[in-house]
Design a protein around this motif. Sequence first.
Motif, PDB file in Angstrom:
ATOM      1  N   ASP A   1       3.726 -67.284 -23.055  1.00  0.00           N
ATOM      2  CA  ASP A   1       4.997 -68.445 -23.207  1.00  0.00           C
ATOM      3  C   ASP A   1       5.712 -67.437 -24.550  1.00  0.00           C
ATOM      4  N   ARG A   2       6.152 -66.381 -24.806  1.00  0.00           N
ATOM      5  CA  ARG A   2       6.762 -65.741 -25.257  1.00  0.00           C
ATOM      6  C   ARG A   2       7.918 -65.293 -24.896  1.00  0.00           C
TER       7      ARG A   2
ATOM      8  N   LEU B   1      -0.098 -68.647 -41.669  1.00  0.00           N
ATOM      9  CA  LEU B   1       0.130 -69.600 -40.746  1.00  0.00           C
ATOM     10  C   LEU B   1      -0.879 -68.570 -39.206  1.00  0.00           C
ATOM     11  N   SER B   2      -1.183 -69.444 -38.257  1.00  0.00           N
ATOM     12  CA  SER B   2      -1.808 -68.800 -36.708  1.00  0.00           C
ATOM     13  C   SER B   2      -0.721 -69.531 -36.235  1.00  0.00           C
ATOM     14  N   VAL B   3       0.031 -68.473 -34.950  1.00  0.00           N
ATOM     15  CA  VAL B   3       1.274 -68.996 -34.644  1.00  0.00           C
ATOM     16  C   VAL B   3       0.865 -69.307 -33.179  1.00  0.00           C
ATOM     17  N   ASN B   4      -0.451 -69.028 -32.836  1.00  0.00           N
ATOM     18  CA  ASN B   4      -0.948 -69.813 -31.322  1.00  0.00           C
ATOM     19  C   ASN B   4      -0.013 -70.568 -30.237  1.00  0.00           C
ATOM     20  N   ILE B   5       0.961 -69.421 -30.056  1.00  0.00           N
ATOM     21  CA  ILE B   5       1.430 -69.319 -29.092  1.00  0.00           C
ATOM     22  C   ILE B   5       0.843 -68.623 -27.705  1.00  0.00           C
TER      23      ILE B   5
ATOM     24  N   SER C   1      11.832 -73.810 -26.551  1.00  0.00           N
ATOM     25  CA  SER C   1      11.833 -74.756 -26.664  1.00  0.00           C
ATOM     26  C   SER C   1      10.329 -75.095 -26.936  1.00  0.00           C
ATOM     27  N   ASN C   2       9.852 -74.658 -26.828  1.00  0.00           N
ATOM     28  CA  ASN C   2       8.040 -74.890 -27.637  1.00  0.00           C
ATOM     29  C   ASN C   2       8.130 -75.777 -28.309  1.00  0.00           C
ATOM     30  N   PRO C   3       7.419 -76.755 -28.778  1.00  0.00           N
ATOM     31  CA  PRO C   3       7.359 -77.727 -29.684  1.00  0.00           C
ATOM     32  C   PRO C   3       6.428 -76.398 -31.081  1.00  0.00           C
ATOM     33  N   ARG C   4       5.540 -75.363 -30.611  1.00  0.00           N
ATOM     34  CA  ARG C   4       5.181 -75.120 -31.518  1.00  0.00           C
ATOM     35  C   ARG C   4       6.130 -73.621 -32.720  1.00  0.00           C
TER      36      ARG C   4
ATOM     37  N   ASP D   1       8.104 -51.498 -39.134  1.00  0.00           N
ATOM     38  CA  ASP D   1       9.094 -52.038 -40.099  1.00  0.00           C
ATOM     39  C   ASP D   1      10.376 -52.229 -40.104  1.00  0.00           C
ATOM     40  N   GLU D   2      10.783 -53.801 -39.732  1.00  0.00           N
ATOM     41  CA  GLU D   2      11.755 -54.474 -39.167  1.00  0.00           C
ATOM     42  C   GLU D   2      12.683 -53.163 -38.807  1.00  0.00           C
ATOM     43  N   PRO D   3      11.967 -53.026 -37.166  1.00  0.00           N
ATOM     44  CA  PRO D   3      12.618 -51.592 -36.115  1.00  0.00           C
ATOM     45  C   PRO D   3      13.616 -52.299 -35.378  1.00  0.00           C
ATOM     46  N   PHE D   4      14.122 -53.363 -35.337  1.00  0.00           N
ATOM     47  CA  PHE D   4      14.645 -53.708 -34.416  1.00  0.00           C
ATOM     48  C   PHE D   4      16.349 -54.210 -35.221  1.00  0.00           C
ATOM     49  N   SER D   5      16.506 -54.222 -37.078  1.00  0.00           N
ATOM     50  CA  SER D   5      17.406 -54.821 -37.733  1.00  0.00           C
ATOM     51  C   SER D   5      19.310 -54.241 -37.287  1.00  0.00           C
ATOM     52  N   ALA D   6      18.695 -52.819 -36.464  1.00  0.00           N
ATOM     53  CA  ALA D   6      20.508 -52.243 -36.535  1.00  0.00           C
ATOM     54  C   ALA D   6      20.679 -52.611 -34.812  1.00  0.00           C
ATOM     55  N   LEU D   7      19.708 -52.952 -33.934  1.00  0.00           N
ATOM     56  CA  LEU D   7      20.001 -53.875 -33.038  1.00  0.00           C
ATOM     57  C   LEU D   7      21.288 -54.972 -32.054  1.00  0.00           C
ATOM     58  N   ASP D   8      21.487 -55.036 -32.032  1.00  0.00           N
ATOM     59  CA  ASP D   8      22.039 -56.316 -31.498  1.00  0.00           C
ATOM     60  C   ASP D   8      21.660 -57.219 -30.570  1.00  0.00           C
ATOM     61  N   PHE D   9      21.869 -58.166 -30.870  1.00  0.00           N
ATOM     62  CA  PHE D   9      21.634 -59.254 -30.915  1.00  0.00           C
ATOM     63  C   PHE D   9      21.073 -59.622 -30.057  1.00  0.00           C
ATOM     64  N   GLN D  10      20.811 -58.977 -28.442  1.00  0.00           N
ATOM     65  CA  GLN D  10      20.438 -59.418 -26.930  1.00  0.00           C
ATOM     66  C   GLN D  10      19.055 -58.312 -26.886  1.00  0.00           C
ATOM     67  N   THR D  11      19.535 -56.787 -27.635  1.00  0.00           N
ATOM     68  CA  THR D  11      18.728 -56.097 -27.594  1.00  0.00           C
ATOM     69  C   THR D  11      17.603 -55.874 -28.290  1.00  0.00           C
ATOM     70  N   ARG D  12      18.097 -56.895 -29.177  1.00  0.00           N
ATOM     71  CA  ARG D  12      16.869 -56.987 -30.283  1.00  0.00           C
ATOM     72  C   ARG D  12      15.958 -58.065 -29.677  1.00  0.00           C
ATOM     73  N   THR D  13      16.016 -59.005 -29.099  1.00  0.00           N
ATOM     74  CA  THR D  13      15.111 -59.936 -29.189  1.00  0.00           C
ATOM     75  C   THR D  13      14.223 -59.604 -27.640  1.00  0.00           C
ATOM     76  N   LEU D  14      14.964 -58.684 -26.947  1.00  0.00           N
ATOM     77  CA  LEU D  14      14.146 -58.926 -25.183  1.00  0.00           C
ATOM     78  C   LEU D  14      12.964 -57.532 -26.079  1.00  0.00           C
ATOM     79  N   LEU D  15      13.831 -56.787 -27.272  1.00  0.00           N
ATOM     80  CA  LEU D  15      12.829 -55.982 -27.854  1.00  0.00           C
ATOM     81  C   LEU D  15      11.523 -55.806 -28.607  1.00  0.00           C
ATOM     82  N   GLN D  16      11.698 -57.666 -28.912  1.00  0.00           N
ATOM     83  CA  GLN D  16      10.553 -57.729 -29.241  1.00  0.00           C
ATOM     84  C   GLN D  16       9.514 -57.993 -28.516  1.00  0.00           C
ATOM     85  N   THR D  17       9.650 -58.461 -27.541  1.00  0.00           N
ATOM     86  CA  THR D  17       8.634 -59.036 -26.942  1.00  0.00           C
ATOM     87  C   THR D  17       8.280 -58.044 -25.989  1.00  0.00           C
TER      88      THR D  17
END
Length: 258
Positions: A228-229, A220-224, A236-239, A160-176
Amino acid sequence: MTAQAILEANRIGMTFDTPSGAVEAIREVSFELEAGEIVALIGPSGCGKSTLFNIISGLLDPSRGEVRIGGVDGISRSVGYMLQKDLLLPWRTVIDNVVLGLEVRGVAKSESYPKAQALIEAYGLAGFENARPTTLSGGMRQRVAIMRTLAFDPTVVLLDEPFSALDFQTRTLLQTDVARIIGEQQKSAVLITHDIGEAITMADRIVVLTQRPSTVMRELSVNIDREDRSPIALRSNPRYNELFIQVWNDLQQDVKVA
């Protein structure tokens, strides 16, 4: 339910009785979650995403429809719930927080602590077993929270929005990072997010919901490929750009129609 479906939400509807009358939060939402899959639910604020999570976890009974997990109706102890806040207990160490769910379920320490230790070592917190949550960064605390969620071996993980309270850099790294952990643990997960980029980064499929009372606008299917995530490769991925524009347009169109 299809042969591979771990979770099935079938024509879920929810109406709340309030002092001013009935309020319909969810009109009709159906989707399936397959084994090993991450599905993202994205939609406008107030469209009923958190209500849907509460129904899936068994905290609320729907007004209409049903949720089946592993082919079984009703409340399931096989659902792990990771919230926006980590809710770590400050008086407990990292490892004591990780074993909390197992402790509540009566699992013996001889079983729970080795399992927690293995997760801690596998996911970057070795050496912090006896640290208190107040000494950890926000990203480290969220890693402890996902370990605690996974420790009791849930069939389905709700994010449930588990990274919403984090700064952008930390949030982006934790997503992957969290998507990788869920994959390595062979779990299935449903993610709630307002962030289109986060949905594309983490999910295999995206379910776009309308404004309240919510229905499914599009799937929608992501199909990446997972490899490559990475945050840089994705941008830079067109999809990625195609999906971002499609979801953005769907959400904007829904606002205009309303």
